[in-house]
Design a protein around this motif. Structure first.
Motif, PDB file in Angstrom:
ATOM      1  N   THR A 159       0.814  -1.217   0.000  1.00  0.00           N
ATOM      2  CA  THR A 159       0.000   0.000   0.000  1.00  0.00           C
ATOM      3  C   THR A 159       0.851   1.272   0.000  1.00  0.00           C
ATOM      4  N   GLY A 160       2.125   1.175  -0.310  1.00  0.00           N
ATOM      5  CA  GLY A 160       2.979   2.360  -0.319  1.00  0.00           C
ATOM      6  C   GLY A 160       4.426   1.959  -0.193  1.00  0.00           C
ATOM      7  N   ARG A 161       5.283   2.917   0.183  1.00  0.00           N
ATOM      8  CA  ARG A 161       6.696   2.638   0.342  1.00  0.00           C
ATOM      9  C   ARG A 161       6.912   1.558   1.399  1.00  0.00           C
ATOM     10  N   PRO A 162       7.764   0.573   1.128  1.00  0.00           N
ATOM     11  CA  PRO A 162       8.036  -0.450   2.145  1.00  0.00           C
ATOM     12  C   PRO A 162       8.700   0.164   3.372  1.00  0.00           C
ATOM     13  N   LYS A 163       8.417  -0.431   4.519  1.00  0.00           N
ATOM     14  CA  LYS A 163       8.940   0.076   5.790  1.00  0.00           C
ATOM     15  C   LYS A 163      10.092  -0.813   6.258  1.00  0.00           C
ATOM     16  N   GLY A 164      11.163  -0.199   6.702  1.00  0.00           N
ATOM     17  CA  GLY A 164      12.311  -0.934   7.211  1.00  0.00           C
ATOM     18  C   GLY A 164      12.036  -1.431   8.616  1.00  0.00           C
ATOM     19  N   THR A 165      11.784  -2.732   8.744  1.00  0.00           N
ATOM     20  CA  THR A 165      11.365  -3.329  10.011  1.00  0.00           C
ATOM     21  C   THR A 165      12.591  -3.894  10.714  1.00  0.00           C
ATOM     22  N   VAL A 166      12.884  -3.368  11.901  1.00  0.00           N
ATOM     23  CA  VAL A 166      14.127  -3.685  12.609  1.00  0.00           C
ATOM     24  C   VAL A 166      13.874  -4.791  13.630  1.00  0.00           C
ATOM     25  N   HIS A 167      14.608  -5.900  13.491  1.00  0.00           N
ATOM     26  CA  HIS A 167      14.474  -7.028  14.422  1.00  0.00           C
ATOM     27  C   HIS A 167      15.743  -7.206  15.245  1.00  0.00           C
ATOM     28  N   SER A 168      15.563  -7.714  16.445  1.00  0.00           N
ATOM     29  CA  SER A 168      16.666  -7.903  17.384  1.00  0.00           C
ATOM     30  C   SER A 168      17.274  -9.298  17.228  1.00  0.00           C
ATOM     31  N   HIS A 169      18.394  -9.512  17.908  1.00  0.00           N
ATOM     32  CA  HIS A 169      19.033 -10.840  17.918  1.00  0.00           C
ATOM     33  C   HIS A 169      18.137 -11.877  18.597  1.00  0.00           C
ATOM     34  N   ALA A 170      17.309 -11.470  19.547  1.00  0.00           N
ATOM     35  CA  ALA A 170      16.453 -12.427  20.247  1.00  0.00           C
ATOM     36  C   ALA A 170      15.251 -12.859  19.416  1.00  0.00           C
ATOM     37  N   ASN A 171      14.788 -12.011  18.502  1.00  0.00           N
ATOM     38  CA  ASN A 171      13.530 -12.306  17.811  1.00  0.00           C
ATOM     39  C   ASN A 171      13.531 -13.613  17.030  1.00  0.00           C
ATOM     40  N   PRO A 172      14.555 -13.910  16.204  1.00  0.00           N
ATOM     41  CA  PRO A 172      14.531 -15.202  15.505  1.00  0.00           C
ATOM     42  C   PRO A 172      14.692 -16.393  16.438  1.00  0.00           C
ATOM     43  N   TYR A 173      15.342 -16.173  17.581  1.00  0.00           N
ATOM     44  CA  TYR A 173      15.417 -17.234  18.587  1.00  0.00           C
ATOM     45  C   TYR A 173      14.019 -17.622  19.040  1.00  0.00           C
ATOM     46  N   TRP A 174      13.185 -16.616  19.334  1.00  0.00           N
ATOM     47  CA  TRP A 174      11.837 -16.911  19.827  1.00  0.00           C
ATOM     48  C   TRP A 174      10.976 -17.612  18.772  1.00  0.00           C
ATOM     49  N   THR A 175      11.059 -17.156  17.526  1.00  0.00           N
ATOM     50  CA  THR A 175      10.219 -17.802  16.509  1.00  0.00           C
ATOM     51  C   THR A 175      10.646 -19.242  16.275  1.00  0.00           C
ATOM     52  N   ALA A 176      11.947 -19.503  16.308  1.00  0.00           N
ATOM     53  CA  ALA A 176      12.415 -20.879  16.117  1.00  0.00           C
ATOM     54  C   ALA A 176      11.978 -21.774  17.271  1.00  0.00           C
ATOM     55  N   GLU A 177      12.072 -21.260  18.494  1.00  0.00           N
ATOM     56  CA  GLU A 177      11.705 -22.079  19.654  1.00  0.00           C
ATOM     57  C   GLU A 177      10.196 -22.289  19.753  1.00  0.00           C
TER      58      GLU A 177
END
Length: 546
Positions: A204-222
């Motif tokens: 719906t417009g310009r893409p937004k730069g979404t900033v993720h932390s080092h912990a975030n992929p840990y949580w999704t994997a677990e």
């Protein structure tokens, strides 16, 4: 602290009913580097294949060495902690080396869509202020064109698998890796430090730069990769969704690496033919046991004359996300392959799925139940709760929420609200605690004063044997009242007229929901990640009315 509460306990919602026990998951320590974490998990299996692409395989031992060499090389180029590096690469064994190498060095890789224009890349270079780029040789012309248009100068370009002679300022990635000794120690990053960016799809417009932390992929994997999907070291994973996409990043990198599985990577577009080649062991003789797709892809596969027989595959688990899965597609897939499609919903902002069906319990037509560790809330237009059966705006609470949209405080405050993330979707909660998709909040229609879900009408249309895909929008009639209009793509060689399709829908839905107008088109407009761009259909309809 550990994630060992139900969704109801986290949110205080009386109706949340977990379908599986919440896992006992310890939070990562404050000092945490996710790239180092993945390498340490797999240190005991150096000879196990980690990634396989059309050019060959890389085992876990080789992967660790190359990641640490990439980290050392990026540091040697003078790139400093938390500075950004652009990753514009086709899915191949160099992709995880680029992403994890940057993270290991404490830099922030910005993974971008490989199907965009030079204008898009110019914007992303300026917005991220990337200090270097890692790019596939086949994509170098697009990046170069973007650099030419950009006001942000970037002089360090590392090219994976060049397809033409390189200019003096461009660096061959293989030579780059071999020319640097492995970095002996990962950067001392924190769990909440910025780790990588993903750009939103920009539907719906310009893409937004979404900033993720080092912990975030840990949580999704677990919580999801292990906790819901139950991935195993013995699995061979294949994702039609690309690594630059939040869904694909979990599917093909963070989830399989978290258990020591093997991943097949595919550089080209996920056409039915390319997908079938991988599913039947056409790359290195490996047959995936886990396949991650999206509704559009599943529909194309099932309509294709080359659909492989069940016996030609080794599937034990199939996942879907990106858009809600029509029940008819899931049921047809199960009848053919004998494996259910586990449909869930995630987002770039939450990194991966926060609500999902379960491998042992699938209710087609819904996106299942809250993933343990996440809480779900549906709110009405007044911000208050909505009863079961009524559509509400979806809010999510969970440990993998992004830190912010870079350089966009207004959108950050609008989306990330006091621990809750506003998704922009509308859902209905069912009596059994599952949730049914109603549509994007800005796509919902009010016909005769009653909400109509575009997805419900679309899901009904695709039940017709002649229909491949459908998208529904609202259009004003002569009196200025909203009426539904459907754009329909037919299967190859199929024929059906407008009157017959209208009658088909009327037989299955309330009378006010059937599309007043049906237009047949050859292709629906979509983002590079497969989401239907209904705003383009609204623009098309408005132009026709003029």
């Amino acid at each position: 602290m550990s994630i060992d509460q139900t969704s109801a306990e986290i949110s205080g919602l009386p109706n949340a009913q977990p379908e599986i026990a919440a896992p006992e998951v310890a939070a990562p320590p404050n000092a945490f580097n996710f790239a180092r974490h993945l390498l340490e998990i797999n240190a005991g299996r150096p000879d196990k294949a980690a990634f396989v692409d059309d050019a060959g395989a890389i085992n876990y031992g080789e992967l660790e060495t190359r990641v640490r060499r990439a980290a050392s090389g990026l540091r040697a180029l003078g790139i400093r902690r938390e500075e950004r590096v652009l990753v514009l690469m086709q899915d191949c064994t160099d992709w995880p080396v680029a992403l994890l190498g940057a993270m290991y060095a404490g830099l922030v890789p910005v993974a971008v869509n490989t199907l965009l224009t030079a204008d898009d890349y110019a914007y992303m270079l300026e917005h991220s202020r990337a200090q270097a780029a890692l790019v596939s040789g086949a994509l170098l012309p697009a990046l170069t064109a973007g650099m030419t248009k950009s006001d942000h100068e970037i002089t360090k370009v590392i090219v994976s698998r060049p397809v033409a002679p390189l200019h003096p300022a461009e660096i061959d990635m293989e030579a780059f890796l071999q020319g640097n000794a492995p970095l002996h120690k990962a950067a001392a990053t924190g769990a909440d430090d910025p780790a990588f960016w993903l750009y939103s799809s920009g539907s719906t417009g310009r893409p937004k730069g979404t900033v993720h932390s080092h912990a975030n992929p840990y949580w999704t994997a677990e919580l999801y990769g292990k906790g819901v999907l139950g991935l195993q070291e013995s699995d061979v994973c294949f994702s039609a969704a690309k690594l630059f996409f939040a869904y694909g990043l979990g599917n093909a990198l963070t989830f399989p690496m978290s258990v020591g599985a093997t991943t097949i990577l595919m550089p080209e577009r996920p056409t039915p033919e390319a997908t079938f080649l991988r599913l039947t062991g056409g790359i290195g003789g490996l047959k995936p046991t886990v396949f991650y797709g999206a509704p559009t892809g599943f529909a194309g596969m099932l309509a294709h004359p080359g659909l492989p027989a069940r016996e030609a595959t080794a599937l034990r688990l199939v996942s879907s996300a990106g858009e809600a899965l029509p029940s008819e597609i899931g049921e047809r897939f199960f009848r053919h392959f004998g494996v259910d499609i586990v449909d869930g919903i995630g987002s770039t902002e939450m990194l991966h799925s926060f609500r999902s069906n379960l491998p042992h319990k699938v209710r087609y037509g819904t996106t299942g139940w809250p993933v343990p560790g996440y809480a779900i809330d549906l709110r009405g237009e007044d911000g208050g709760p909505v009863p079961d059966g009524e559509p509400g705006d979806l809010y999510i609470q969970g440990p993998s929420a992004a830190l912010m949209y870079w350089g966009n405080r207004e959108k950050t405050r609008e989306t990330f609200q006091g621990g809750w993330t506003k998704s922009g979707d509308k859902y209905v909660r069912n009596a059994d605690g599952s949730y049914t998709y109603s549509g994007r909040s800005d796509d919902m229609l009010k016909v005769s004063g009653i909400y109509v879900s575009p997805f419900e009408v679309e899901a009904t249309l695709v039940q017709h044997s002649s229909v491949l895909e459908a998208a529904v929008i609202g259009t004003p009639d002569a009196q200025g009242l909203t009426k539904t209009k459907a754009y329909v793509v037919l299967k190859p060689g199929a024929q059906v007229d407008e009157a017959a399709l209208k009658a088909f829908v009327k037989e299955r839905l309330a009378p006010y929901k059937y599309p007043r107008v049906i237009e047949f088109i050859t292709e629906l407009p979509k983002t590079a990640t497969g989401k239907i761009q209904r705003f383009k259909l609204r623009e098309r309809s408005a132009a026709q009315d003029d």
